[in-house]
Design a protein around this motif. Structure first.
Motif, PDB file in Angstrom:
ATOM      1  N   UNK A  53       0.831  -1.206   0.000  1.00 56.80           N
ATOM      2  CA  UNK A  53       0.000   0.000   0.000  1.00 56.80           C
ATOM      3  C   UNK A  53       0.868   1.260   0.000  1.00 56.80           C
ATOM      4  N   UNK A  54       1.905   1.274   0.833  1.00 57.96           N
ATOM      5  CA  UNK A  54       2.762   2.455   0.921  1.00 57.96           C
ATOM      6  C   UNK A  54       3.503   2.718  -0.383  1.00 57.96           C
ATOM      7  N   UNK A  55       3.932   1.669  -1.035  1.00 59.31           N
ATOM      8  CA  UNK A  55       4.695   1.828  -2.268  1.00 59.31           C
ATOM      9  C   UNK A  55       3.876   2.519  -3.355  1.00 59.31           C
ATOM     10  N   UNK A  56       2.573   2.321  -3.336  1.00 60.37           N
ATOM     11  CA  UNK A  56       1.705   2.899  -4.347  1.00 60.37           C
ATOM     12  C   UNK A  56       1.421   4.380  -4.126  1.00 60.37           C
ATOM     13  N   UNK A  57       1.804   4.911  -2.947  1.00 55.04           N
ATOM     14  CA  UNK A  57       1.385   6.269  -2.586  1.00 55.04           C
ATOM     15  C   UNK A  57       2.363   7.353  -3.018  1.00 55.04           C
ATOM     16  N   UNK A  58       3.514   6.973  -3.485  1.00 57.71           N
ATOM     17  CA  UNK A  58       4.527   7.941  -3.927  1.00 57.71           C
ATOM     18  C   UNK A  58       4.865   8.923  -2.805  1.00 57.71           C
ATOM     19  N   UNK A  59       4.611  10.231  -3.023  1.00 55.94           N
ATOM     20  CA  UNK A  59       5.033  11.268  -2.070  1.00 55.94           C
ATOM     21  C   UNK A  59       4.117  11.352  -0.856  1.00 55.94           C
ATOM     22  N   UNK A  60       2.982  10.656  -0.856  1.00 54.47           N
ATOM     23  CA  UNK A  60       2.010  10.784   0.235  1.00 54.47           C
ATOM     24  C   UNK A  60       2.120   9.689   1.287  1.00 54.47           C
ATOM     25  N   UNK A  61       3.083   8.777   1.115  1.00 56.22           N
ATOM     26  CA  UNK A  61       3.182   7.653   2.045  1.00 56.22           C
ATOM     27  C   UNK A  61       3.541   8.126   3.446  1.00 56.22           C
ATOM     28  N   UNK A  62       2.782   7.647   4.420  1.00 57.86           N
ATOM     29  CA  UNK A  62       3.000   8.092   5.811  1.00 57.86           C
ATOM     30  C   UNK A  62       2.481   7.034   6.768  1.00 57.86           C
ATOM     31  N   UNK A  63       3.256   6.779   7.837  1.00 58.41           N
ATOM     32  CA  UNK A  63       2.841   5.856   8.893  1.00 58.41           C
ATOM     33  C   UNK A  63       2.740   6.642  10.204  1.00 58.41           C
ATOM     34  N   UNK A  64       1.608   6.495  10.867  1.00 54.77           N
ATOM     35  CA  UNK A  64       1.416   7.068  12.198  1.00 54.77           C
ATOM     36  C   UNK A  64       1.305   5.915  13.182  1.00 54.77           C
ATOM     37  N   UNK A  65       2.227   5.863  14.144  1.00 53.06           N
ATOM     38  CA  UNK A  65       2.247   4.787  15.139  1.00 53.06           C
ATOM     39  C   UNK A  65       1.776   5.336  16.485  1.00 53.06           C
ATOM     40  N   UNK A  66       0.776   4.696  17.061  1.00 51.78           N
ATOM     41  CA  UNK A  66       0.223   5.067  18.365  1.00 51.78           C
ATOM     42  C   UNK A  66       0.766   4.100  19.411  1.00 51.78           C
ATOM     43  N   UNK A  67       1.216   4.655  20.551  1.00 52.09           N
ATOM     44  CA  UNK A  67       1.817   3.809  21.591  1.00 52.09           C
ATOM     45  C   UNK A  67       1.236   4.196  22.952  1.00 52.09           C
ATOM     46  N   UNK A  68       0.717   3.213  23.643  1.00 56.80           N
ATOM     47  CA  UNK A  68       0.073   3.423  24.937  1.00 56.80           C
ATOM     48  C   UNK A  68       1.102   3.516  26.057  1.00 56.80           C
ATOM     49  N   UNK A  69       0.602   3.713  27.278  1.00 55.89           N
ATOM     50  CA  UNK A  69       1.482   3.876  28.423  1.00 55.89           C
ATOM     51  C   UNK A  69       1.379   2.741  29.424  1.00 55.89           C
ATOM     52  N   UNK A  70       1.664   3.069  30.671  1.00 60.70           N
ATOM     53  CA  UNK A  70       1.741   2.123  31.789  1.00 60.70           C
ATOM     54  C   UNK A  70       0.347   1.695  32.255  1.00 60.70           C
ATOM     55  N   UNK A  71       0.264   0.462  32.765  1.00 63.89           N
ATOM     56  CA  UNK A  71      -0.949  -0.050  33.410  1.00 63.89           C
ATOM     57  C   UNK A  71      -2.136  -0.080  32.443  1.00 63.89           C
ATOM     58  N   UNK A  72      -1.964  -0.777  31.340  1.00 59.76           N
ATOM     59  CA  UNK A  72      -3.042  -0.873  30.356  1.00 59.76           C
ATOM     60  C   UNK A  72      -3.211  -2.323  29.920  1.00 59.76           C
ATOM     61  N   UNK A  73      -4.436  -2.670  29.557  1.00 66.57           N
ATOM     62  CA  UNK A  73      -4.671  -4.013  29.043  1.00 66.57           C
ATOM     63  C   UNK A  73      -4.968  -3.949  27.550  1.00 66.57           C
ATOM     64  N   UNK A  74      -4.985  -5.097  26.930  1.00 62.02           N
ATOM     65  CA  UNK A  74      -5.085  -5.178  25.471  1.00 62.02           C
ATOM     66  C   UNK A  74      -6.397  -4.600  24.944  1.00 62.02           C
ATOM     67  N   UNK A  75      -7.508  -4.933  25.573  1.00 56.23           N
ATOM     68  CA  UNK A  75      -8.811  -4.507  25.056  1.00 56.23           C
ATOM     69  C   UNK A  75      -8.972  -2.991  25.097  1.00 56.23           C
ATOM     70  N   UNK A  76      -8.567  -2.369  26.209  1.00 59.93           N
ATOM     71  CA  UNK A  76      -8.679  -0.913  26.314  1.00 59.93           C
ATOM     72  C   UNK A  76      -7.779  -0.203  25.316  1.00 59.93           C
ATOM     73  N   UNK A  77      -6.578  -0.750  25.136  1.00 60.32           N
ATOM     74  CA  UNK A  77      -5.643  -0.158  24.178  1.00 60.32           C
ATOM     75  C   UNK A  77      -6.206  -0.239  22.762  1.00 60.32           C
ATOM     76  N   UNK A  78      -6.711  -1.407  22.410  1.00 58.51           N
ATOM     77  CA  UNK A  78      -7.255  -1.586  21.069  1.00 58.51           C
ATOM     78  C   UNK A  78      -8.444  -0.650  20.823  1.00 58.51           C
ATOM     79  N   UNK A  79      -9.269  -0.448  21.844  1.00 59.80           N
ATOM     80  CA  UNK A  79     -10.405   0.456  21.690  1.00 59.80           C
ATOM     81  C   UNK A  79      -9.942   1.893  21.511  1.00 59.80           C
ATOM     82  N   UNK A  80      -8.889   2.308  22.238  1.00 58.86           N
ATOM     83  CA  UNK A  80      -8.348   3.661  22.047  1.00 58.86           C
ATOM     84  C   UNK A  80      -7.855   3.839  20.615  1.00 58.86           C
ATOM     85  N   UNK A  81      -7.152   2.849  20.095  1.00 56.38           N
ATOM     86  CA  UNK A  81      -6.641   2.949  18.731  1.00 56.38           C
ATOM     87  C   UNK A  81      -7.789   3.029  17.723  1.00 56.38           C
TER      88      UNK A  81
END
Length: 608
Positions: A53-81
């Motif tokens: 997908x990124x290769x097809x975007x030429x100059x518009x390719x962009x990745x945004x990575x979201x990273x949670x903090x301390x004391x979190x579980x998988x379900x809550x993190x996934x819902x935030x994302x």
């Protein structure tokens, strides 16, 4: 079924989201004895899907990575994302057409219970992991408390018979009880620290979270290089280095300990042997101008730290550290903080009391507690003035120099600015006042700071969907989001007590309210807008505000020599000032954002 470092799956967003969203999970276990999570699919398939997908975007390719903090579980993190992706799709349809969002989950441990067990299980694990000597002391202390308490009570009642042996026994049992309590206290402290999971999360973030995120980025980089239709590897790498192909922008949003994961990841991924990254050993003039490139295909874009659990000292020390090394490589950087963040000011600072090398209490404070203040300009009733504090009414940036240092706007607590901390550190090390005057640029200037201590929003009546009106004053009702929004210059002891009560009653969320509170409309707009649009793109989005046309006319009169795009950006900046002032945010604008992105001057990172 197979074993892998990461499990990558679709995030599971609605059809309204028009960009790919993925959920990348580190399979590192909560405890080393736990089994490694088994992933059903090979993550290489999703890696290939992302890179195609990124290769097809030429100059518009962009990745945004979201990273949670301390004391979190998988379900809550996934819902935030999921909520984040939905928010971006709904509020910022002008985002880059090549945007890919990856929510990264490292193996954080939730105190109340997670995949490793319930809270009762965690207490049992904490007891089983206790060293044998400590267990012996613990059992001896409990026995001593029981014997001392029972024997003391019996001796107390016998003492009324005026028998001398009874008084002697009372004193003996009391001494026995105090000794047992003295031995038990440090063990209880260690036990509670273990149950808090803070140091365990620090270990997992550092040893697992960082390394697994690095592997994710490296695999994306490698697959993008291999996707180029050229025969030799060096030719494929050169293709990404050439002007024919724009690099893929890599941006991050890190909350709490997620900021620690981001900065450590970037530091390791950076090419430390690049000539522009190697400066002198002088702490004042290190002459480094590191590039934004990471690996073969990535270029670091925007760094957004929300309540970062990173020592504030990293901004002011002249020595190399992960924040300083990372910050210089990003195009833009933003920090959201709250003086009343109890999780950082009390929990994190207390936990780090054992490990952080400082002689003062303020030395252990975190970046998420940094306060933006201009004590020379107070608002009405001696309350703190809000808005962009280093911007004049007519849109000029207040120059920072030796008489008006940038760090004088930043405080760790009342009457303790970061500039004071820096002078103290350097003078203790070198014993010369001129050292501070020689340091022309501070790495702190690359951040734009949003102090949300007094952040407030209008209360919306759930029945009518309109602004709620106070029955006595007739004015629109407001509520604090991360504190009581009292507007004070500095919070005092009673304010912290009230904040603890409000947090326990879930009336405010001092640590995560910026993004997790349903009422945090403006900070969500800022955080996600800056992350996916960047500074100029976010300013352009403010041109839809009702106040923009009037402000633009005034800017055109005051700055007739500026080009039209610069006039629009400057007008948008003043609209941002109005919006921040209305909601109680104190903002310290990075000089680079003003001089380079608005006024069009060349960006100069030399000396940072």
């Amino acid at each position: 079924m197979s074993y892998h470092l990461l499990s990558i799956s679709d995030l599971g967003v609605s059809s309204a989201v028009n960009f790919p969203c993925y959920f990348a999970v580190s399979t590192a276990p909560i405890n080393v004895e736990d089994a490694i999570a088994i992933s059903g699919d090979n993550p290489a398939q999703k890696i290939r899907e992302i890179t195609d997908y990124l290769k097809q975007q030429d100059a518009n390719a962009e990745i945004l990575i979201l990273i949670h903090g301390y004391n979190t579980d998988r379900n809550n993190v996934q819902q935030w994302y999921r909520d984040t992706c939905e928010y971006i799709a709904h509020h910022y349809p002008q985002h880059s057409q090549g945007l890919v969002v990856i929510g990264y989950r490292w193996s954080s441990e939730q105190i109340s219970g997670d995949e490793s067990g319930k809270f009762a299980d965690k207490r049992l694990f904490a007891w089983e992991a206790l060293p044998k000597f400590a267990k012996g002391v613990y059992i001896f202390s409990l026995a001593g408390i029981a014997i001392g308490a029972v024997g003391g009570l019996l001796s107390f009642f016998l003492a009324f018979s005026s028998q001398i042996p009874s008084l002697f026994l009372l004193g003996l049992f009391s001494l026995f009880l105090l000794t047992a309590l003295f031995l038990l206290s440090p063990l209880l402290t260690l036990f509670l620290l273990r149950l808090s999971g803070y140091f365990r999360d620090v270990f997992r973030a550092d040893q697992y979270g960082v390394s697994d995120l690095i592997e994710l980025i490296r695999n994306l980089d490698d697959q993008l290089v291999e996707s180029v239709d050229l025969p030799e590897r060096y030719q494929r790498e050169q293709y990404w280095q050439s002007k024919e192909r724009s690099k893929v922008r890599l941006s991050f949003v890190g909350h709490s300990m997620g900021g620690f994961v981001v900065t450590n990841t970037v530091r390791i991924l950076s090419d430390v042997f690049d000539r522009s990254s190697i400066g002198s050993l002088n702490l004042v003039e290190n002459c480094k101008t590191p590039p934004s490139g990471v690996g073969n295909v990535f270029s670091l874009g925007r760094l957004v730290l929300v309540a970062p659990d990173i020592p504030a000292e990293t901004l002011i020390t002249g020595r190399a550290n992960v924040l300083r090394s990372s910050l210089r490589r990003f195009e833009e950087a933003y920090l959201f903080s709250n003086e009343g963040d109890m999780a950082l000011r009390l929990a994190s600072s207390t936990a780090n009391y054992f490990s952080y090398p400082t002689k003062t209490r303020t030395g252990g404070y975190r970046l998420g507690n940094v306060v933006v203040r201009d004590l020379g300009q107070m608002g009405k009733n001696n309350l703190e003035k809000a808005g962009i504090l280093n911007l004049t009414a007519d849109g000029h940036l207040i120059a920072t120099n030796e008489k008006n240092p940038y760090l004088d706007y930043l405080y760790l607590q009342r009457r303790c600015s970061l500039a004071d901390r820096q002078r103290s550190i350097f003078q203790q090390q070198f014993r010369e006042d001129a050292f501070i005057q020689q340091q022309h640029k501070s790495i702190a200037e690359l951040f734009t700071y949003f102090d949300c201590t007094n952040y407030q929003e209008l209360v919306i009546d759930p029945k009518t969907g309109q602004r709620a009106i106070h029955p006595k004053t007739g004015q629109p009702m407001t509520k604090g989001i991360v504190s009581r929004a009292s507007g004070k210059t500095s919070l005092d002891f009673l304010d912290y007590v009230a904040l603890l009560v409000d947090s326990a009653r879930q009336k405010v969320d001092p640590h995560g309210g910026y993004i997790f509170s349903a009422d945090a409309r403006f900070t969500k707009r800022l955080i996600y807008g800056l992350a996916c649009l960047g500074w100029q793109g976010f300013l352009e989005s403010l041109q839809q505000e009702a106040a923009f046309p009037e402000v633009l006319v005034q800017v055109q009169q005051d700055y007739p020599d500026l080009k039209e795009p610069q006039q629009h950006w400057l007008a948008s900046l003043q609209v941002l000032n109005i919006l921040c002032e209305a909601r109680g945010l104190q903002v310290l604008l990075s000089p680079e954002r003003y001089q380079s992105d608005i006024m069009g001057h060349p960006r100069d990172r030399y000396g940072y």
